[in-house]
Scaffold this motif. Structure first.
Motif, PDB file in Angstrom:
ATOM      1  N   PRO A 167       0.863  -1.122   0.044  1.00 17.58           N
ATOM      2  CA  PRO A 167      -0.061  -0.031  -0.057  1.00 17.58           C
ATOM      3  C   PRO A 167       0.832   1.320  -0.099  1.00 17.58           C
ATOM      4  O   PRO A 167       2.018   1.401   0.450  1.00 17.58           O
ATOM      5  N   ARG A 168       0.064   2.438  -0.219  1.00 20.64           N
ATOM      6  CA  ARG A 168       0.672   3.707  -0.229  1.00 20.64           C
ATOM      7  C   ARG A 168       0.516   4.156   1.143  1.00 20.64           C
ATOM      8  O   ARG A 168      -0.534   3.839   1.838  1.00 20.64           O
ATOM      9  N   ARG A 169       1.447   4.649   1.958  1.00 17.00           N
ATOM     10  CA  ARG A 169       1.213   5.101   3.474  1.00 17.00           C
ATOM     11  C   ARG A 169       1.356   6.548   3.385  1.00 17.00           C
ATOM     12  O   ARG A 169       2.331   7.185   2.789  1.00 17.00           O
ATOM     13  N   ALA A 170       0.592   7.188   4.225  1.00 16.70           N
ATOM     14  CA  ALA A 170       0.553   8.640   4.077  1.00 16.70           C
ATOM     15  C   ALA A 170       0.105   9.292   5.419  1.00 16.70           C
ATOM     16  O   ALA A 170      -0.473   8.641   6.459  1.00 16.70           O
ATOM     17  N   ILE A 171       0.557  10.394   5.813  1.00 22.32           N
ATOM     18  CA  ILE A 171       0.527  11.212   7.047  1.00 22.32           C
ATOM     19  C   ILE A 171      -0.699  12.143   6.863  1.00 22.32           C
ATOM     20  O   ILE A 171      -0.804  12.915   5.855  1.00 22.32           O
ATOM     21  N   TRP A 172      -1.856  11.905   7.722  1.00 27.87           N
ATOM     22  CA  TRP A 172      -3.003  12.640   7.964  1.00 27.87           C
ATOM     23  C   TRP A 172      -3.023  13.518   9.372  1.00 27.87           C
ATOM     24  O   TRP A 172      -2.578  12.721  10.249  1.00 27.87           O
ATOM     25  N   PHE A 173      -3.631  14.600   9.251  1.00 27.97           N
ATOM     26  CA  PHE A 173      -3.683  15.106  10.638  1.00 27.97           C
ATOM     27  C   PHE A 173      -5.498  15.332  10.504  1.00 27.97           C
ATOM     28  O   PHE A 173      -6.005  15.828   9.837  1.00 27.97           O
ATOM     29  N   GLU A 174      -5.635  14.409  11.645  1.00 25.01           N
ATOM     30  CA  GLU A 174      -7.049  14.259  11.692  1.00 25.01           C
ATOM     31  C   GLU A 174      -7.818  15.167  12.790  1.00 25.01           C
ATOM     32  O   GLU A 174      -9.074  15.286  12.680  1.00 25.01           O
ATOM     33  N   ALA A 175      -7.353  15.717  13.835  1.00 33.04           N
ATOM     34  CA  ALA A 175      -7.660  16.708  14.674  1.00 33.04           C
ATOM     35  C   ALA A 175      -6.534  17.277  15.299  1.00 33.04           C
ATOM     36  O   ALA A 175      -5.364  17.018  15.059  1.00 33.04           O
ATOM     37  N   PRO A 176      -6.661  18.535  16.016  1.00 33.78           N
ATOM     38  CA  PRO A 176      -5.589  19.219  16.681  1.00 33.78           C
ATOM     39  C   PRO A 176      -4.668  18.325  17.563  1.00 33.78           C
ATOM     40  O   PRO A 176      -5.218  17.534  18.009  1.00 33.78           O
ATOM     41  N   CYS A 177      -3.442  18.216  17.043  1.00 35.64           N
ATOM     42  CA  CYS A 177      -2.462  17.312  17.886  1.00 35.64           C
ATOM     43  C   CYS A 177      -2.622  15.918  17.616  1.00 35.64           C
ATOM     44  O   CYS A 177      -2.130  15.240  18.304  1.00 35.64           O
ATOM     45  N   ARG A 178      -3.142  15.534  16.515  1.00 37.17           N
ATOM     46  CA  ARG A 178      -3.391  14.315  16.162  1.00 37.17           C
ATOM     47  C   ARG A 178      -2.957  13.987  14.754  1.00 37.17           C
ATOM     48  O   ARG A 178      -3.730  14.250  13.837  1.00 37.17           O
ATOM     49  N   ALA A 179      -1.943  13.219  14.563  1.00 36.18           N
ATOM     50  CA  ALA A 179      -1.547  12.533  13.398  1.00 36.18           C
ATOM     51  C   ALA A 179      -1.756  11.397  13.214  1.00 36.18           C
ATOM     52  O   ALA A 179      -1.469  10.711  14.292  1.00 36.18           O
ATOM     53  N   VAL A 180      -2.089  10.577  11.979  1.00 36.19           N
ATOM     54  CA  VAL A 180      -2.099   9.271  12.040  1.00 36.19           C
ATOM     55  C   VAL A 180      -1.407   8.704  10.663  1.00 36.19           C
ATOM     56  O   VAL A 180      -1.068   9.677   9.668  1.00 36.19           O
ATOM     57  N   VAL A 181      -1.137   7.510  10.424  1.00 35.32           N
ATOM     58  CA  VAL A 181      -0.586   6.931   9.000  1.00 35.32           C
ATOM     59  C   VAL A 181      -1.864   6.231   8.343  1.00 35.32           C
ATOM     60  O   VAL A 181      -2.504   5.171   9.236  1.00 35.32           O
ATOM     61  N   ARG A 182      -2.306   6.614   7.132  1.00 39.82           N
ATOM     62  CA  ARG A 182      -3.424   5.983   6.640  1.00 39.82           C
ATOM     63  C   ARG A 182      -2.602   5.158   5.413  1.00 39.82           C
ATOM     64  O   ARG A 182      -1.681   5.512   4.811  1.00 39.82           O
ATOM     65  N   SER A 183      -3.250   3.963   5.097  1.00 37.37           N
ATOM     66  CA  SER A 183      -2.957   3.287   3.953  1.00 37.37           C
ATOM     67  C   SER A 183      -3.816   3.057   3.083  1.00 37.37           C
ATOM     68  O   SER A 183      -5.066   3.173   3.280  1.00 37.37           O
ATOM     69  N   SER A 184      -3.702   3.164   1.897  1.00 42.29           N
ATOM     70  CA  SER A 184      -4.314   3.007   0.357  1.00 42.29           C
ATOM     71  C   SER A 184      -3.799   2.384  -0.294  1.00 42.29           C
ATOM     72  O   SER A 184      -2.297   2.065  -0.473  1.00 42.29           O
ATOM     73  N   PRO A 185      -4.516   1.882  -1.468  1.00 43.58           N
ATOM     74  CA  PRO A 185      -3.630   1.357  -2.827  1.00 43.58           C
ATOM     75  C   PRO A 185      -2.903   2.486  -3.526  1.00 43.58           C
ATOM     76  O   PRO A 185      -2.955   3.729  -3.372  1.00 43.58           O
TER      77      PRO A 185
END
Length: 337
Positions: free
Chosen positions: A5-23
């Motif tokens: 997968p492709r992995r990307a950093i997303w900011f979901e809320a203040p002071c919260r970053a997550v790694v999302r996976s997608s094709p």
């Protein structure tokens, strides 16, 4: 071709970053597919975005194609300093498979972009240094706004990654003196190694400006990100001197004392922002500024400012660390794949 997968950093809320996976992205016929080698976290705008300090209705960038769409309303992807290898490219383009390129795109393991949005990284420039290109481009823009003159006395308030980069650039100018102001001793020591003639703690800088530099500095750059630093910069500036405000002090109003020395000293304050060039004449363009920055990058070893190399999968932990003032330049390194 890569797998997984492709992995990307997303900011979901203040002071919260997550790694999302997608094709993995499929490039359009006119696009290149790039595997990221490393990307640099911005300790200025990007941290403000992570904290939620930026206007959610504001465009993420006015000029960069990779960020022009969308705003700072959560959730969003961000980042603008990636270096990678081209996997596939349209036929007949200057960019070809296996080329090493720089792009202003958010943090992710793979991305697609039209060839005109990619910059070939010169062979002499290591990838880690190339990932810090935006700092040098910003430093170049600051000097274009500041217009240091032969024999000027200049100070840089704040010695984070941008401040140290600016200090290294200004050390090449024929100045009478170059001072750096920074509360952390480790960064003051770095500033000396990167070309400052004198280094001061903020509490000592105003008096030093009046004594050692005969009444103050002709030109002061404020790039600390500290809300109190603009007052300090004004107090350090000589009569009819200039302050270049480079910090984006997001998250609320900033109190500035515009009485006393600001008025009696006839101090000028100029905003500098890399999205726009100062009025230099029709011969100056963003492309010309970037050519100048890439040329300078050949001989300014910014990779020496890298304090942490963090796997992209562990990126969410990097932002709190930087917000605490720990480390300097942080690179995210995707896993091979």
């Amino acid at each position: 071709m890569p797998t997984g997968p492709r992995r990307a950093i997303w900011f979901e809320a203040p002071c919260r970053a997550v790694v999302r996976s997608s094709p993995l992205p499929t490039p359009e016929p006119e696009e290149a597919l790039v595997r990221t080698s490393c990307s640099a976290i911005s300790t200025g705008t990007e941290l403000a975005a992570w904290r939620g300090d930026l206007d959610p209705g504001m465009a993420r960038d006015e000029t960069l194609p990779g960020l022009r769409q969308g705003s700072f309303r959560f959730p969003f992807a961000y980042g603008y300093a990636s270096v990678g290898r081209v996997l596939t490219a349209p036929a007949g383009e200057e960019v070809r498979a296996h080329d090493r390129v720089f792009a202003f795109v958010p943090h992710q393991s793979h991305f697609t972009a039209p060839p005109e949005a990619l910059t070939l990284v010169p062979e002499a420039i290591p990838s880690e240094r190339a990932a810090l290109f935006p700092y040098l481009e910003t430093a170049v823009n600051l000097t274009l706004d500041g217009r240091p003159r032969v024999g000027d006395r200049v100070a840089v308030v704040g010695q984070g990654v941008l401040g140290l980069t600016l200090t290294a650039l200004l050390a090449r100018f024929p100045l009478e003196g170059l001072a750096a102001v920074e509360p952390r001793k480790t960064r003051r020591d770095l500033a000396e190694r990167w070309g400052a003639d004198a280094v001061y703690r903020p509490e000592d800088a105003r008096e030093a400006a009046r004594s050692r530099f005969s009444g103050g500095f002709d030109l002061v750059f404020e790039v600390s990100g500290n809300r109190a630093a603009l007052d300090l910069a004004i107090g350090m500036t000589a009569r009819e001197g200039r302050v270049i405000a480079g910090s984006w002090l997001a998250g609320g109003p900033t109190s500035v004392d515009l009485s006393g020395w600001f008025h009696r000293g006839r101090i000028s304050i100029v905003s500098s922002q890399v999205s726009r060039l100062p009025p230099l004449g029709p011969g100056w363009t963003v492309a010309r500024r970037r050519r100048a920055a890439w040329s300078l990058l050949r001989s300014i070893p910014l990779e020496g400012l890298v304090s942490h190399r963090i796997p992209l999968a562990e990126a969410p932990a990097a932002y709190p660390m930087l917000a605490r003032g720990e480390g300097l330049a942080v690179l995210l390194v995707p896993a091979a794949g």
